[in-house]
Enzyme design. Sequence first.
Site, PDB file in Angstrom:
ATOM      1  N   LYS A   1       0.860  -1.192   0.000  1.00 59.30           N
ATOM      2  CA  LYS A   1       0.000   0.000   0.000  1.00 59.30           C
ATOM      3  C   LYS A   1       0.887   1.228   0.000  1.00 59.30           C
ATOM      4  O   LYS A   1       2.016   1.182   0.503  1.00 59.30           O
ATOM      5  CB  LYS A   1      -0.866   0.008   1.262  1.00 59.30           C
TER       6      LYS A   1
ATOM      7  N   GLY B   1     -19.414   2.838  -3.184  1.00 59.08           N
ATOM      8  CA  GLY B   1     -20.806   3.024  -2.766  1.00 59.08           C
ATOM      9  C   GLY B   1     -21.774   3.082  -3.943  1.00 59.08           C
ATOM     10  O   GLY B   1     -22.825   2.434  -3.948  1.00 59.08           O
TER      11      GLY B   1
HETATM   12  P1  NAD Z   1     -14.015   7.356  -3.005  1.00 59.57           P
HETATM   13  O1  NAD Z   1     -13.034   8.390  -2.640  1.00 59.57           O
HETATM   14  O2  NAD Z   1     -14.431   7.196  -4.417  1.00 59.57           O
HETATM   15  O3  NAD Z   1     -15.374   7.566  -2.157  1.00 59.57           O
HETATM   16  C1  NAD Z   1     -15.405   7.743  -0.787  1.00 59.57           C
HETATM   17  C2  NAD Z   1     -16.779   8.285  -0.420  1.00 59.57           C
HETATM   18  O4  NAD Z   1     -16.882   8.305   0.991  1.00 59.57           O
HETATM   19  C3  NAD Z   1     -17.081   9.693  -0.907  1.00 59.57           C
HETATM   20  O5  NAD Z   1     -18.424   9.739  -1.373  1.00 59.57           O
HETATM   21  C4  NAD Z   1     -16.969  10.551   0.367  1.00 59.57           C
HETATM   22  O6  NAD Z   1     -17.799  11.681   0.350  1.00 59.57           O
HETATM   23  C5  NAD Z   1     -17.459   9.560   1.373  1.00 59.57           C
HETATM   24  N1  NAD Z   1     -17.075   9.852   2.745  1.00 59.57           N
HETATM   25  C6  NAD Z   1     -15.902  10.294   3.236  1.00 59.57           C
HETATM   26  N2  NAD Z   1     -15.997  10.444   4.568  1.00 59.57           N
HETATM   27  C7  NAD Z   1     -17.259  10.090   4.909  1.00 59.57           C
HETATM   28  C8  NAD Z   1     -17.983  10.029   6.113  1.00 59.57           C
HETATM   29  N3  NAD Z   1     -17.419  10.353   7.274  1.00 59.57           N
HETATM   30  N4  NAD Z   1     -19.270   9.607   6.080  1.00 59.57           N
HETATM   31  C9  NAD Z   1     -19.856   9.266   4.920  1.00 59.57           C
HETATM   32  N5  NAD Z   1     -19.222   9.295   3.752  1.00 59.57           N
HETATM   33  C10 NAD Z   1     -17.951   9.710   3.746  1.00 59.57           C
HETATM   34  O7  NAD Z   1     -13.438   5.973  -2.424  1.00 59.57           O
HETATM   35  P2  NAD Z   1     -13.781   4.502  -2.898  1.00 59.57           P
HETATM   36  O8  NAD Z   1     -12.845   4.098  -3.969  1.00 59.57           O
HETATM   37  O9  NAD Z   1     -15.247   4.380  -3.096  1.00 59.57           O
HETATM   38  O10 NAD Z   1     -13.322   3.665  -1.614  1.00 59.57           O
HETATM   39  C11 NAD Z   1     -14.128   3.645  -0.448  1.00 59.57           C
HETATM   40  C12 NAD Z   1     -13.542   2.631   0.529  1.00 59.57           C
HETATM   41  O11 NAD Z   1     -13.519   1.338  -0.074  1.00 59.57           O
HETATM   42  C13 NAD Z   1     -12.112   2.863   0.997  1.00 59.57           C
HETATM   43  O12 NAD Z   1     -11.999   2.395   2.315  1.00 59.57           O
HETATM   44  C14 NAD Z   1     -11.279   1.987   0.091  1.00 59.57           C
HETATM   45  O13 NAD Z   1     -10.057   1.620   0.674  1.00 59.57           O
HETATM   46  C15 NAD Z   1     -12.212   0.802  -0.026  1.00 59.57           C
HETATM   47  N6  NAD Z   1     -11.998  -0.027  -1.207  1.00 59.57           N
HETATM   48  C16 NAD Z   1     -12.084   0.515  -2.455  1.00 59.57           C
HETATM   49  C17 NAD Z   1     -11.944  -0.304  -3.548  1.00 59.57           C
HETATM   50  C18 NAD Z   1     -12.126   0.231  -4.945  1.00 59.57           C
HETATM   51  O14 NAD Z   1     -12.227  -0.588  -5.865  1.00 59.57           O
HETATM   52  N7  NAD Z   1     -12.220   1.532  -5.148  1.00 59.57           N
HETATM   53  C19 NAD Z   1     -11.685  -1.670  -3.393  1.00 59.57           C
HETATM   54  C20 NAD Z   1     -11.611  -2.192  -2.107  1.00 59.57           C
HETATM   55  C21 NAD Z   1     -11.781  -1.359  -1.010  1.00 59.57           C
END
Ligand code: NAD
Length: 364
Positions: free
Chosen positions: A75, A178
């Site tokens: 990471k 999401g």
């Molecule tokens: P992203 O940056 O696209 O989205 C994050 C979202 O979370 C945004 O809508 C932001 O407004 C929201 N957010 C931030 N703080 C918040 C809070 N306190 N309450 C509610 N919403 C809040 O990120 P992503 O790529 O969707 O990743 C989200 C999570 O999933 C991370 O933990 C990441 O490590 C994990 N993840 C992502 C992937 C991937 O394919 N992108 C894969 C595995 C795990």
Amino acid sequence: MDNIRYDELGPRKVIGLYSKRAGFRAIVVIDNTALGPAVGGVRVAETVTMDEVLRLARTMTLKCSIAGLPHGGGKAGIVADPRDPQKELYFRVFAKQIKDLAEYIPGPDMGSDEECMAWLRDEIGRSTGLPAEIGGLPLDKLGATGFGLSICARVACKFTGLPLDGAKVAIQGYGGVGRATAKFLSQEGAVIVAVSDSKGFVHNPKGLDPRELEDVKDTSGSVTGYKKGAISKKPDGVFAVECDILVPAATADVITPKNVDSIKARIILQGANIPATLEAEALLHERGILSVPDFIANAGGVIMAAMEYARRTKKEAFDAIEDKITMNTELVLERSRAENALPRAVAEMVARERVLKAMKYQGY
Ligand code: NAD
């Protein structure tokens, strides 16, 4: 370095990077490479810490292992504002700094996207999550992780006897993960009743329309602009919403002993990495709430990344996500029931065994 917790898996390397010119600091952790070169996203945030990167790198080791991928876990964290106009500069400088670290293949994470991955590939010839135009399988656009979460939901629902068709879902975080989760779960007949982002949350027990939500988020910048539901400016309120399935899909450590009792869901699918503290997971288990750990539930992204790296097609990648997540969720939930153990403990044991065996073959 004194506060790093080492164990038999790693971390193998912890590297601090600094560039005065680009004005940033970065951390790279290579947790374990026994199964192959480490994959793991580049998180960009002003608040990213060494501890967070260490824990996320370990999650990647376990995730790759249990998914049977030929990769280890790593990471990176770049301590900077993801909206900084200098982003391309610091990504290119970061690329030069990790050029010789051949056992680390960077991918996208919070604060980085396919364009950032294209800059890295351009500089050092390796990265995952590339734009389609240059042969990539863009994980977020295709919704790899959200698709995997919907597959995980199918298995978890069957296991608990809850019909997925009609199940009420609340999602914390409306970014790449999401949004795709909302889309794929509604295709399965689930009803998305609440969605939050950093500005607040919107709730309608009768259901929110995922397409309208996407439009609102794109045009107004927040799901709180959605008109057909009750709006709250307190994002954390989403955890207490009446629902069957809760998907934390934003940041780490958001489910804690403080809010565990307010959760009404029967199933939690960990979309985010490490969204619940270990104490909270134990309390959820005591309350009979099934919480599928991150490295099982959200493995869709890394499975697609590994398929892209191996130059496989989009269809092959989606098939692999479906097969692997179905198999692993079933394995972990069945063993967890048989042994009355936490799903995370079971999953970690299986994942660790595979890595330790590979390490033995390599004389570690
Ligand atoms: P992203 O940056 O696209 O989205 C994050 C979202 O979370 C945004 O809508 C932001 O407004 C929201 N957010 C931030 N703080 C918040 C809070 N306190 N309450 C509610 N919403 C809040 O990120 P992503 O790529 O969707 O990743 C989200 C999570 O999933 C991370 O933990 C990441 O490590 C994990 N993840 C992502 C992937 C991937 O394919 N992108 C894969 C595995 C795990």
